[in-house]
Structures are given as structure tokens and as C-alpha cells.
Motif scaffolding. Structure first.
Motif, PDB file in Angstrom:
ATOM      1  N   VAL A 531      -9.340  33.744 -16.334  1.00 30.74           N
ATOM      2  CA  VAL A 531     -10.422  35.185 -16.016  1.00 30.74           C
ATOM      3  C   VAL A 531      -9.471  35.614 -17.247  1.00 30.74           C
ATOM      4  O   VAL A 531      -8.105  36.507 -16.571  1.00 30.74           O
ATOM      5  CB  VAL A 531     -10.058  35.388 -14.792  1.00 30.74           C
ATOM      6  CG1 VAL A 531     -10.298  37.152 -14.929  1.00 30.74           C
ATOM      7  CG2 VAL A 531     -10.728  34.351 -14.061  1.00 30.74           C
ATOM      8  N   SER A 532     -10.086  36.370 -17.737  1.00 32.87           N
ATOM      9  CA  SER A 532      -9.187  37.561 -19.113  1.00 32.87           C
ATOM     10  C   SER A 532     -10.149  39.053 -18.677  1.00 32.87           C
ATOM     11  O   SER A 532     -10.824  39.211 -18.146  1.00 32.87           O
ATOM     12  CB  SER A 532      -9.393  36.977 -20.345  1.00 32.87           C
ATOM     13  OG  SER A 532     -10.689  36.929 -20.583  1.00 32.87           O
ATOM     14  N   PHE A 533      -8.981  39.671 -19.433  1.00 31.78           N
ATOM     15  CA  PHE A 533      -9.569  40.916 -19.156  1.00 31.78           C
ATOM     16  C   PHE A 533      -9.089  41.488 -20.667  1.00 31.78           C
ATOM     17  O   PHE A 533      -8.464  41.463 -21.047  1.00 31.78           O
ATOM     18  CB  PHE A 533      -8.583  42.262 -18.331  1.00 31.78           C
ATOM     19  CG  PHE A 533      -8.386  41.301 -16.907  1.00 31.78           C
ATOM     20  CD1 PHE A 533      -9.325  41.795 -15.976  1.00 31.78           C
ATOM     21  CD2 PHE A 533      -7.291  40.990 -16.918  1.00 31.78           C
ATOM     22  CE1 PHE A 533      -9.145  41.019 -15.182  1.00 31.78           C
ATOM     23  CE2 PHE A 533      -7.306  40.340 -14.905  1.00 31.78           C
ATOM     24  CZ  PHE A 533      -8.888  40.286 -14.553  1.00 31.78           C
ATOM     25  N   TRP A 534     -10.398  42.464 -20.845  1.00 30.36           N
ATOM     26  CA  TRP A 534     -10.603  42.937 -22.478  1.00 30.36           C
ATOM     27  C   TRP A 534     -10.764  44.770 -22.403  1.00 30.36           C
ATOM     28  O   TRP A 534     -11.327  45.166 -21.215  1.00 30.36           O
ATOM     29  CB  TRP A 534     -11.464  42.477 -23.190  1.00 30.36           C
ATOM     30  CG  TRP A 534     -11.248  40.571 -23.392  1.00 30.36           C
ATOM     31  CD1 TRP A 534     -11.267  39.977 -22.230  1.00 30.36           C
ATOM     32  CD2 TRP A 534     -10.427  39.934 -24.510  1.00 30.36           C
ATOM     33  NE1 TRP A 534     -10.938  38.634 -23.186  1.00 30.36           N
ATOM     34  CE2 TRP A 534     -10.919  39.220 -24.310  1.00 30.36           C
ATOM     35  CE3 TRP A 534     -10.356  40.542 -25.443  1.00 30.36           C
ATOM     36  CZ2 TRP A 534     -10.221  37.907 -25.227  1.00 30.36           C
ATOM     37  CZ3 TRP A 534      -9.790  39.662 -27.072  1.00 30.36           C
ATOM     38  CH2 TRP A 534      -9.971  38.538 -26.574  1.00 30.36           C
ATOM     39  N   ALA A 535     -10.046  45.169 -23.458  1.00 28.71           N
ATOM     40  CA  ALA A 535     -10.391  46.934 -23.296  1.00 28.71           C
ATOM     41  C   ALA A 535     -11.167  46.933 -24.255  1.00 28.71           C
ATOM     42  O   ALA A 535     -11.694  46.179 -25.770  1.00 28.71           O
ATOM     43  CB  ALA A 535      -8.976  47.822 -24.282  1.00 28.71           C
ATOM     44  N   VAL A 536     -11.867  47.977 -24.026  1.00 30.27           N
ATOM     45  CA  VAL A 536     -13.556  48.084 -24.811  1.00 30.27           C
ATOM     46  C   VAL A 536     -13.321  48.431 -26.234  1.00 30.27           C
ATOM     47  O   VAL A 536     -13.465  48.019 -27.556  1.00 30.27           O
ATOM     48  CB  VAL A 536     -14.690  48.510 -23.708  1.00 30.27           C
ATOM     49  CG1 VAL A 536     -16.179  48.975 -24.675  1.00 30.27           C
ATOM     50  CG2 VAL A 536     -14.771  48.184 -22.789  1.00 30.27           C
ATOM     51  N   SER A 537     -11.838  49.488 -26.407  1.00 32.43           N
ATOM     52  CA  SER A 537     -12.339  50.323 -27.401  1.00 32.43           C
ATOM     53  C   SER A 537     -11.505  49.732 -28.445  1.00 32.43           C
ATOM     54  O   SER A 537     -12.270  49.547 -29.674  1.00 32.43           O
ATOM     55  CB  SER A 537     -10.880  51.564 -26.563  1.00 32.43           C
ATOM     56  OG  SER A 537     -10.176  50.422 -26.652  1.00 32.43           O
ATOM     57  N   ASP A 538     -11.109  48.847 -28.159  1.00 34.64           N
ATOM     58  CA  ASP A 538     -10.140  48.055 -29.532  1.00 34.64           C
ATOM     59  C   ASP A 538     -10.319  46.475 -29.997  1.00 34.64           C
ATOM     60  O   ASP A 538      -9.922  45.645 -30.441  1.00 34.64           O
ATOM     61  CB  ASP A 538      -9.143  48.152 -29.528  1.00 34.64           C
ATOM     62  CG  ASP A 538      -7.954  48.003 -29.112  1.00 34.64           C
ATOM     63  OD1 ASP A 538      -8.312  47.964 -27.435  1.00 34.64           O
ATOM     64  OD2 ASP A 538      -6.585  48.400 -28.717  1.00 34.64           O
ATOM     65  N   ALA A 539     -11.396  46.104 -28.425  1.00 32.59           N
ATOM     66  CA  ALA A 539     -11.490  44.780 -28.236  1.00 32.59           C
ATOM     67  C   ALA A 539     -10.089  43.460 -28.545  1.00 32.59           C
ATOM     68  O   ALA A 539      -9.894  42.955 -28.722  1.00 32.59           O
ATOM     69  CB  ALA A 539     -12.435  44.195 -29.280  1.00 32.59           C
ATOM     70  N   VAL A 540      -9.356  43.793 -27.286  1.00 32.03           N
ATOM     71  CA  VAL A 540      -7.752  43.488 -27.817  1.00 32.03           C
ATOM     72  C   VAL A 540      -7.825  42.771 -26.018  1.00 32.03           C
ATOM     73  O   VAL A 540      -8.007  43.331 -25.120  1.00 32.03           O
ATOM     74  CB  VAL A 540      -7.302  44.670 -28.100  1.00 32.03           C
ATOM     75  CG1 VAL A 540      -5.758  43.763 -27.851  1.00 32.03           C
ATOM     76  CG2 VAL A 540      -7.014  44.876 -29.364  1.00 32.03           C
ATOM     77  N   GLN A 541      -7.363  41.634 -25.746  1.00 33.29           N
ATOM     78  CA  GLN A 541      -7.094  41.774 -25.123  1.00 33.29           C
ATOM     79  C   GLN A 541      -5.847  41.702 -24.437  1.00 33.29           C
ATOM     80  O   GLN A 541      -4.267  42.407 -24.333  1.00 33.29           O
ATOM     81  CB  GLN A 541      -6.626  40.191 -24.437  1.00 33.29           C
ATOM     82  CG  GLN A 541      -6.772  39.513 -23.055  1.00 33.29           C
ATOM     83  CD  GLN A 541      -6.916  37.810 -23.427  1.00 33.29           C
ATOM     84  OE1 GLN A 541      -6.716  37.099 -24.587  1.00 33.29           O
ATOM     85  NE2 GLN A 541      -5.900  37.325 -22.269  1.00 33.29           N
ATOM     86  N   VAL A 542      -6.051  42.631 -22.525  1.00 29.53           N
ATOM     87  CA  VAL A 542      -5.188  43.094 -22.169  1.00 29.53           C
ATOM     88  C   VAL A 542      -4.160  42.526 -20.980  1.00 29.53           C
ATOM     89  O   VAL A 542      -3.881  42.904 -20.059  1.00 29.53           O
ATOM     90  CB  VAL A 542      -5.816  44.681 -21.648  1.00 29.53           C
ATOM     91  CG1 VAL A 542      -5.526  44.948 -22.722  1.00 29.53           C
ATOM     92  CG2 VAL A 542      -6.664  44.713 -20.343  1.00 29.53           C
ATOM     93  N   GLY A 543      -4.842  42.004 -20.689  1.00 22.55           N
ATOM     94  CA  GLY A 543      -4.673  40.458 -19.616  1.00 22.55           C
ATOM     95  C   GLY A 543      -5.163  39.702 -18.710  1.00 22.55           C
ATOM     96  O   GLY A 543      -6.238  39.192 -19.727  1.00 22.55           O
ATOM     97  N   GLY A 544      -4.588  38.746 -18.103  1.00 29.46           N
ATOM     98  CA  GLY A 544      -5.641  37.168 -17.821  1.00 29.46           C
ATOM     99  C   GLY A 544      -4.523  37.269 -16.989  1.00 29.46           C
ATOM    100  O   GLY A 544      -3.798  36.907 -16.039  1.00 29.46           O
ATOM    101  N   VAL A 545      -5.984  35.906 -16.112  1.00 23.85           N
ATOM    102  CA  VAL A 545      -4.828  35.172 -15.041  1.00 23.85           C
ATOM    103  C   VAL A 545      -5.571  33.093 -15.012  1.00 23.85           C
ATOM    104  O   VAL A 545      -6.977  33.289 -15.597  1.00 23.85           O
ATOM    105  CB  VAL A 545      -6.232  35.656 -13.723  1.00 23.85           C
ATOM    106  CG1 VAL A 545      -5.539  35.037 -13.178  1.00 23.85           C
ATOM    107  CG2 VAL A 545      -5.233  36.928 -13.520  1.00 23.85           C
ATOM    108  N   ASP A 546      -4.511  32.817 -14.831  1.00 20.78           N
ATOM    109  CA  ASP A 546      -4.869  31.254 -15.000  1.00 20.78           C
ATOM    110  C   ASP A 546      -4.909  31.526 -13.577  1.00 20.78           C
ATOM    111  O   ASP A 546      -4.548  30.753 -12.492  1.00 20.78           O
ATOM    112  CB  ASP A 546      -3.372  30.925 -15.452  1.00 20.78           C
ATOM    113  CG  ASP A 546      -3.510  29.101 -15.288  1.00 20.78           C
ATOM    114  OD1 ASP A 546      -4.928  28.783 -15.773  1.00 20.78           O
ATOM    115  OD2 ASP A 546      -3.201  28.797 -15.916  1.00 20.78           O
ATOM    116  N   ALA A 547      -6.217  30.817 -13.073  1.00 20.29           N
ATOM    117  CA  ALA A 547      -7.161  30.255 -12.190  1.00 20.29           C
ATOM    118  C   ALA A 547      -7.469  29.140 -12.004  1.00 20.29           C
ATOM    119  O   ALA A 547      -8.255  28.775 -10.544  1.00 20.29           O
ATOM    120  CB  ALA A 547      -8.266  31.262 -11.749  1.00 20.29           C
TER     121      ALA A 547
END
Length: 884
Positions: A531-547
Motif C-alpha cells: 500500500v503506497s501513498f503518492w502526493a498529487v502535486s508532484d506525483a512523488v511517493q510519500v509513504g508506503g506500507v508492506d502489508a
């Protein structure tokens, strides 16, 4: 964000298997739903699910005549004794084998259970409100007798009205009469004569007649008569003998269930073709003959007064309550008979929409638990559904190649969108303004965009190199995010002049995408369990979870690997943000749902979807004793008669993992296909194999005081209220956090002082005050009083609520939901009474009636002059305060 969500209700499934029970007063119906029991309040149109759960599907229910004790038995013979009114489990027990019949005696002192061909008679456990001496027993279950004279499974047990005798009907073609206690001269009697298994046997009200009915539709009437002895013709013997035979003339149809009401002499019979008949005995006069279901009726029962009949059909998951005298439905509910694919809350949070592979769309009322309306226009499975942010408009996507828009006020399909070529749509997204609808397909790599107003195809967004699996619009309407099997996520500017996209590369196929409520972040779930989290403004991954380890767990009955070594084969197929955006909830092909904190990526809480061992994937360890030479014992069908081809017929396709969840035949696998948070953030729902699970914040009494000292007590709070120090009394009540006391103070504050009390209320008490008022608006009848409090809070603390809108999101949505409900109820009430109001206003006034009477007495002008309207006349008192 609070995370203490607890299971509160089960929707989407109303009946699976087992018998149905009416409460002693006949106003409620108990229905087994998998391994749980749902109670339907037929008078108040509400339903709730009892909190306990069995380890297997429930096969039999029995309710004490007083209505307080409930016995439930699963397919393994495990018993749970429950106090229905308090909704608590009292005792666990085991019969060590499946029960085929279960019944309490009318006096409530005994209950009889049939375990195969053996009948056991037990003493009823006593409770403080049911026992004679008011004392609890040390050993709740004490066996009284055991009878083993039957040669095959017993199908039903029915008691006499005096609780001295009971009848058993068996598959060995006989029925038998038993006595509870030893009676001098009494010998257990066998009633033989049927050619097929006996479905049921009943005493008449006078207990001088017995009725038995068999599977082939033969009804026998037995009476206690004298006959000449075979040894000596001069001697006579008394025994139960057949005096009359009747037959249901139904060709190639079997009797599946039957019930008899002794007081009204009504016999209700359900057949395997969905037909039911009502006959009056002993004349066998047919009163009604009606088809209720497309499949066989499995269970039928009648309430104590004999007015309502309850029918259950497990193949289609139908539950019906029929009032036979008026020929009208009291309850008509049906769950999805195929796997649910998606769910969505309405913007006001009062309804939940479910869509399934059976092509049906159902709208469920969260408060009552009933299905409001069902749409069947789709001709194939429905894969996605979304609400427009404004208005009561629902959009659905289906494999039949259409996108449909539904008006939930008039309950009709007002717009249908199709592509130039036949496509099977699998994902859907709606612009917040409700002007544009987007859909993705598994047959095409493009995203199709239509105009809602005209229904025309506006554009096709190209860029993905694989099927589009998920779509989501930002809350502000500025961006559209799409996930695809080509291992990319793209962020589109749909309304820009150049429809460019920002690609985000992942390591595996994308399964689901979701926008955060503030439109600044996107959560992505992929096939590798990440599960990954991406910032919309610059399309960069800002976090993630190894689930991968969180989602793993549970083994199928045919698995050769342990649950621990099977990690990596499961993933989250659905993901959603909470109302405040601080957490994400994810579910997939696992028995777990996981709640993660977005900022830290930590696992906040793990929810177990089901503990039902009748479903694959719910147990961690397999028992080697269940392995046979023919394979796992659970895959060997042992249900149905040997001569019953329908009982052994397997209609599933090879390799199919989906099927009719209501029938529970082919051991469906536990999974969560969709999750959704309510707009208020106080609850969330999950579409699982068991049905639609509703989880809400724990509403039980909790003691969470703050700023408390020894001087603050309930008595001192009431004393302060009597001194008319309303603000201090209200704060003291909130400090004690006792709901009854808060309500006592709240309702005794004068209307004229509401604005002043709210204005002086400290900021830390605004949130609990809003939550309390929202609950009061749903429960109490003081509509105007509650609205005055809401108006005062918005007027005095509106700027504070706006500046800290993120902290008060749940509370404000709860208040909004309450206000909308009040508005809708008042609107409906005004519409229903509009003609009555017009009629009342059209009635002549007292003055008009007097004038008309004078005109009738004399039509000359002198008669009119004799009527006085001034204040000095004798009739002046009649017109006082009257608006002419």
C-alpha cells in the motif's frame, strides 16, 4: 480518530438455512444468517444482529416460551445459550453431533433435541428472571431422558399443549408419541403408514387428533379409537388409528416444510417448486394457494395468533412474512444470491448501496437494516457504483457494457451511457459536480468520459497499456486518478485544455486507488501486497506500507501449505480513506481488514471478518483427521436424501471461486470485495462473503471523565440545575459523561437561555455537545428544541468550527445527517397531510354556519338584520378571538 469500531449489524443477507422463529408476542422474527442470528422487528420495521457468532453455520433455533432464552445449534452440534433481551451469551455447550430438530415445551421446563435418530430430553436452564426460586443452576444442562427407537434421522419434534407428551417425525416413515414422565399404562406409540419420510406431526388443540404429513404430500388424520382385537374378536383395543387420508395433488413436487396452528386448525405446507398452500383441518378445505419463490421453500412457521406466516428460501436468500387474511406482505426481503462487488454510502450516510454479480442493485437503510428498493435493469454483474456528491443520483457500471444513472427519489433509471463498441466496464468515477462520469474497462485500455446532461461520449483518455482496474475523482474535482494492470497510476487533468497525465510507476499490478478527502494524496493498493501513498502535486511517493504479513492468514480446506508460508499470495483489493483522512482501511482476499495510520504507516487495528469454519480461509491450522482417501472431508457432500438429486447436484463450474453465498454449498472463500466509510466517520461497512458487515464506534456505556473532582456528583449536578445555573450544570454532566444525566440537564434548560448557554460553553465541550445533540435528534421527539440548539451552536461557534473543520468533521456530518432526516420527515408528513389540511381550511367557520342558518330560516332582508355582529350582542362571546 477513534478506532474502537465494533460489529453492529449484518445486512445484505436475510436467511441462509435453518428454521425460523416468531417471538412469543408475534411481533419479531428470528432468522439464522450463516453463523449469526438476525432479529427482525416487524412492527417498528427494524432489524439487528445478535452479537454472538458460532464457529459453523447455524442449523437449528429454539426460543423459550417466555421469550428470554434462545438456544442455537450449529452444524457441529455446538450450542450457545443466549439471553435475547440483554443480548449476552450465558453458556456454551456441545451435543457432539448435528441437531436435526429442537423445541421447547410450552411450559418451558424442558426442551427436546433430535441428534440423528436419537431424541434427548433436557431440563431448561433457569435464569434469575425465569427460575422459580430466582437462583442460577450450577450445571445449566441436565439430561432427563433419551429415546433411540427411531431408525433414521428425526425431522421434527412437536409438543402437546399440556407439555406431557411430544411427537417426533422421522425419515424412517413413522411418527412416534412419547411421554415426558412415566405414566402408568402408557406405551410409546408408533404411527406407521406413510410411504415416504414424515415431514411433521402435530397434536390438535384437544389432543384427541394427530396429523402427520409426509414428503410425498400425504396427510393422515389419526384418532384414538377402539378396534376389535386380532386374537379375540369379542375384545377391543384402544389405539391411534388412521381415520382419514388426504393428498396434495402436486405432480413431481415434494413437500419441503409444513406447520400447523392448533387453535385455528390451519395447516401451511411449502413445496419444492416455491408454492405454498393453506388448508383448514379436519375438512382439508383449501384457503389459499400461492407461489412465493422461484425455488423451493425450506422453512415455514406461524406466529402465536395465527395471522402471520414466515417463509424462508435458502437458494435465493429470501425471507417473507405473509398475512394470509388480508393477503399482503408484512416483510419481503431478499439478499444478493451472488457475490457482492461494491458498496457505497449515500452522501447523507443514511443508506448503503450494494451491487453484485447477480446484476441487482440494492439500497439498504442503515437505521432499519431493511432493503428499500432493488434495481434489476442490468443484464450482467454490476462491478462498480458511485454517488454524485450532490443530489440523490447513483451511477453504476456493469459487465453488460452500460453505465446507468439512477434517480433515488423517483427510483428510476433516467440515463444510460454506452461506448461505441461493446465493452465490459469494471471501474467508475463521478465528478463531484455530477456533470461528468468516467469508466474503465477490462476490454479496453482507454478511459471513457460521458456528459451526464446529454449522455454523449465526450472523450477517451489513452495512455494505459493494460486494463483500467480502478478510478477515483478528487473531492475538489481538479484531478482524476486511474490505476491499471500495466503497473502504473496516472493522474489526469480532465478539465484542462491539454489532458495530460502524470504516470507513477509501481512494482506490481494496481488493484485499487483512492483519493484523500483533501485531494492532496492518493492511496494505491497493488498485487504484491503493498500500500503506497503518492502526493498529487508532484506525483512523488510519500509513504508506503508492506502489508503482506498483515493480509496473510487463513487456509483453504484444499491448501497444502500452511497459512504462514502462503504469505505473498494475498493482497488488498479495496482501499478507502477515513472521513478525516488520517487513516486508510483496506480489505481483500483475506479474513482480515486492516486499518493503517497514513502518516506513520503503522497498523492501527486489524478486524477479523469471519470466524465461520463453514467458509474457506477462516482457519489457521487444518485438522488431519478431516483428511480422507477421497480428499478433504469438507468437500464431500453429505446433504440431501439419497433419492434427492437436487440435494447432491453441483451446478458450479470447474475452478469457480464465486457462487451463491446464500446456499453455502460449495464452501465459498472468505474475502472482502469493498469497504466504505460513512460520511460521519462513525461507522464503516464491508462487503464480505457473509454479507454486508456494519462496524460502528462502540455505543455501550463508557466512563471517560475529565476534569473531575469529588465535588461533582449526580446529586450536585441536579442541585446546580435547580439553582438555575444551567451552564455549570451542563458542564458537570459532561464531566461525569453519564448519558442519562446529560439528557436530564439538557432537556430542562429553558428555550430562552439556550443561546446564552451555548455562547458561554468552552470550546472543548463543543464536540461532545454536537455528538449528543445529533443522537438526540435521532431518538427524541423534541424537533424544534434540538434545532434551536444546533442553530445556537452554529451562530456562536461557527467561525471556530470552520477554522478547525478537520477536527469536527464527524460531528458536523452527524448533525447534518440529523437535520436532513428531520427535513425529509417533515416534508413527507406535510405531503401526506396536505389534503387533510385543505379539507379543514375549506370547512365553513362558525360565523358562516350561523349566517347560513339564518338565511335558511328566512330569505328576506329582515332576517339578515336580526343577526348582530357587534360586541354588545349576546353572541359576542362566540366570535371572541376568531379571525373573520
Amino acid at each position: 480518530m477513534k478506532t474502537d469500531f465494533q460489529f453492529s449489524n449484518l445486512l445484505g443477507t436475510v436467511y441462509t438455512r435453518g428454521n425460523l422463529l416468531f417471538s412469543p408476542d408475534g411481533t419479531s422474527l428470528l432468522s439464522p444468517v450463516g453463523n449469526r442470528v438476525t432479529v427482525f422487528d416487524l412492527v417498528n420495521s427494524k432489524s439487528h444482529t445478535l452479537p454472538f457468532a458460532h464457529r459453523k453455520n447455524i442449523s437449528r433455533l429454539a426460543l423459550h416460551p417466555s421469550g428470554n432464552l434462545l438456544l442455537t445449534v450449529d452444524t457441529d452440534g455446538k450450542v450457545i445459550l443466549t439471553h435475547v433481551l440483554r443480548r449476552i451469551v450465558l453458556y456454551h455447550f456441545s451435543f457432539r453431533s448435528a441437531a436435526t430438530a429442537l423445541s421447547f415445551s410450552p411450559c418451558g421446563r424442558y426442551f427436546a433435541v433430535a441428534i440423528g435418530r436419537r431424541i434427548e430430553l433436557w431440563h431448561t436452564p433457569t435464569t434469575p428472571d425465569a427460575g422459580d426460586d430466582g437462583a442460577l443452576e450450577f450445571a445449566p444442562f441436565i439430561r432427563h431422558h433419551v429415546h433411540t427407537q427411531h431408525f433414521d434421522d428425526v425431522r421434527s419434534i412437536e409438543w402437546s399443549s399440556d407439555s406431557r407428551f411430544f411427537l417426533s417425525a422421522s425419515k424412517d416413515l413413522t411418527a412416534r408419541v412419547w411421554s415426558v414422565d412415566a405414566i402408568e399404562g402408557f406405551v410409546p406409540t408408533t404411527l406407521a403408514g406413510h410411504k415416504q419420510g414424515v415431514i411433521g406431526a402435530w397434536f390438535s388443540e384437544t389432543q384427541e387428533t394427530i396429523y402427520t404429513i409426509s414428503k410425498d404430500g400425504a396427510l393422515f388424520r389419526w384418532e384414538w379409537t377402539e378396534r376389535p382385537s386380532r386374537k379375540n374378536e369379542l375384545e377391543t383395543t384402544e389405539n391411534w388409528n388412521i381415520v382419514e387420508r388426504h393428498y396434495f395433488q402436486q405432480n413431481h413436487v415434494d413437500v419441503k416444510c409444513a406447520t400447523y396452528h392448533a387453535k385455528s386448525n390451519l395447516l401451511v405446507v411449502g413445496f419444492s417448486n416455491g408454492l405454498f398452500t393453506i388448508h383448514e383441518l379436519p375438512d382439508f378445505t383449501q384457503i389459499q394457494n400461492m407461489s412465493l419463490s422461484q425455488s423451493g421453500i425450506d422453512k415455514v412457521t406461524i406466529n402465536k395468533s395465527g395471522e402471520w406466516l414466515a417463509f424462508g428460501a435458502s437458494r435465493l436468500g429470501q425471507l417473507l412474512v405473509w398475512e394470509w387474511q388480508s393477503e399482503s406482505y408484512i416483510l419481503k426481503q431478499q439478499g444478493h444470491h451472488d457475490s457482492m462487488n461494491c458498496i457505497v454510502y449515500s452522501p447523507d450516510g443514511q443508506r448503503v448501496v450494494t451491487a453484485a454479480d447477480d446484476g441487482k442493485i440494492k439500497v439498504w437503510d442503515v437505521k432499519s437494516g431493511f432493503c428499500i428498493v432493488t434495481f434489476t435493469e442490468h443484464t450482467s454483474g454490476v462491478t462498480a457504483c458511485e454517488f454524485a456528491k450532490r443530489g440523490n443520483v447513483l451511477f453504476t457500471a456493469s459487465l453488460d457494457g452500460s453505465i446507468r444513472a439512477w434517480d433515488l427519489i423517483r427510483y428510476r433509471n433516467f440515463r444510460t451511457f454506452t461506448a461505441p463498441t461493446r465493452l465490459s466496464f469494471s471501474s467508475l468515477a463521478i465528478d463531484p459536480s455530477g456533470e461528468v462520469v468516467c469508466a474503465g474497462s477490462i476490454d479496453s485500455f482507454d478511459i471513457h468520459i460521458w456528459s451526464v446532461q446529454t449522455g454523449q461520449l465526450l472523450d477517451q483518455l489513452a495512455g494505459h497499456e493494460g486494463p483500467v482496474s480502478s478510478l477515483s475523482f478528487a473531492a475538489d474535482g481538479g484531478s482524476l486518478v486511474s490505476g491499471s494492470w500495466d503497473r502504473t497510476v496516472r493522474i489526469w487533468n480532465v478539465f484542462g485544455r491539454t489532458q495530460t497525465s502524470e504516470p507513477c510507476q509501481l512494482q506490481s499490478d494496481v488493484l485499487c486507488v483512492a483519493f484523500r478527502p483533501d485531494s492532496k494524496q492518493v492511496a494505491v493498493s497493488s498485487l504484491d501486497g503493498q500500500v503506497s501513498f503518492w502526493a498529487v502535486s508532484d506525483a512523488v511517493q510519500v509513504g508506503g506500507v508492506d502489508a503482506r504479513r498483515d493480509v496473510s492468514g487463513g487456509r483453504r480446506i484444499s491448501d497444502r501449505r500452511t497459512a504462514a508460508s502462503a504469505a505473498g499470495t494475498k493482497s488488498f483489493h479495496t482501499i478507502t480513506y477515513s472521513a478525516d483522512g488520517s487513516c486508510v482501511l483496506a480489505g481483500g482476499n483475506s479474513k482480515y481488514m486492516c486499518l493503517y495510520d497514513v502518516q506513520s504507516g503503522a497498523l492501527v487495528k486489524k478486524f477479523t471478518v469471519s470466524i465461520n469454519l463453514s467458509i474457506d480461509g477462516t482457519q489457521e491450522f487444518l485438522n488431519s483427521r478431516n483428511l480422507t482417501e477421497a480428499g478433504p472431508r469438507g468437500l464431500i457432500t453429505d446433504s440431501g436424501d439419497i433419492s434427492d438429486e437436487e440435494g447432491h447436484m453441483d451446478r458450479t463450474l470447474p475452478g469457480a471461486t464465486r457462487g451463491e453465498a446464500s446456499s453455502r454449498r460449495q464452501r465459498p472463500e472468505v474475502k472482502v470485495t469493498s469497504v466504505a466509510f460513512s460520511p460521519t466517520g462513525r461507522s464503516f461497512c464491508a462487503a464480505s462473503t457473509e454479507g454486508l458487515l456494519i462496524y460502528s464506534l462502540d455505543t455501550t456505556a463508557q466512563f471517560l471523565p475529565f476534569d473531575l473532582d469529588v465535588s461533582i456528583t449526580p446529586d450536585s449536578t441536579r442541585k446546580t440545575l435547580q439553582d438555575r445555573d444551567y451552564l455549570k450544570a451542563l458542564i458537570m454532566a459532561f464531566k461525569l459523561d453519564e448519558r442519562t444525566l446529560i439528557r436530564y440537564v439538557y432537556e430542562r434548560i429553558p428555550r430562552s437561555d439556550i443561546a446564552l448557554v451555548v455562547k458561554e460553553t468552552p470550546g472543548e465541550y463543543i464536540a461532545p455537545l454536537l455528538r449528543f445533540i445529533a443522537q438526540q435528534a435521532d431518538e427524541s421527539s423534541h424537533l424544534e428544541f434540538n434545532l434551536l440548539w444546533i442553530e445556537a451552536i452554529v451562530s456562536s461557534h461557527g467561525r471556530h468550527l470552520k477554522d478547525l473543520s478537520g477536527q469536527f468533521t464527524a460531528e458536523l456530518r452527524s448533525v447534518q445527517k440529523a437535520v436532513v432526516r428531520i427535513q425529509n420527515e417533515l416534508k413527507r408528513l406535510a405531503e401526506e397531510n396536505s389534503y387533510a389540511i385543505d379539507y379543514i381550511l375549506a370547512q365553513p367557520t362558525k360565523k358562516d354556519a350561523l349566517v347560513r342558518r339564518e338565511l335558511d330560516l328566512g330569505s328576506d332582508d329582515d332576517a339578515m338584520d336580526s343577526v348582530e355582529f357587534d360586541g354588545d350582542s349576546n353572541t359576542s362571546g362566540d366570535w371572541e378571538g376568531f379571525d373573520t
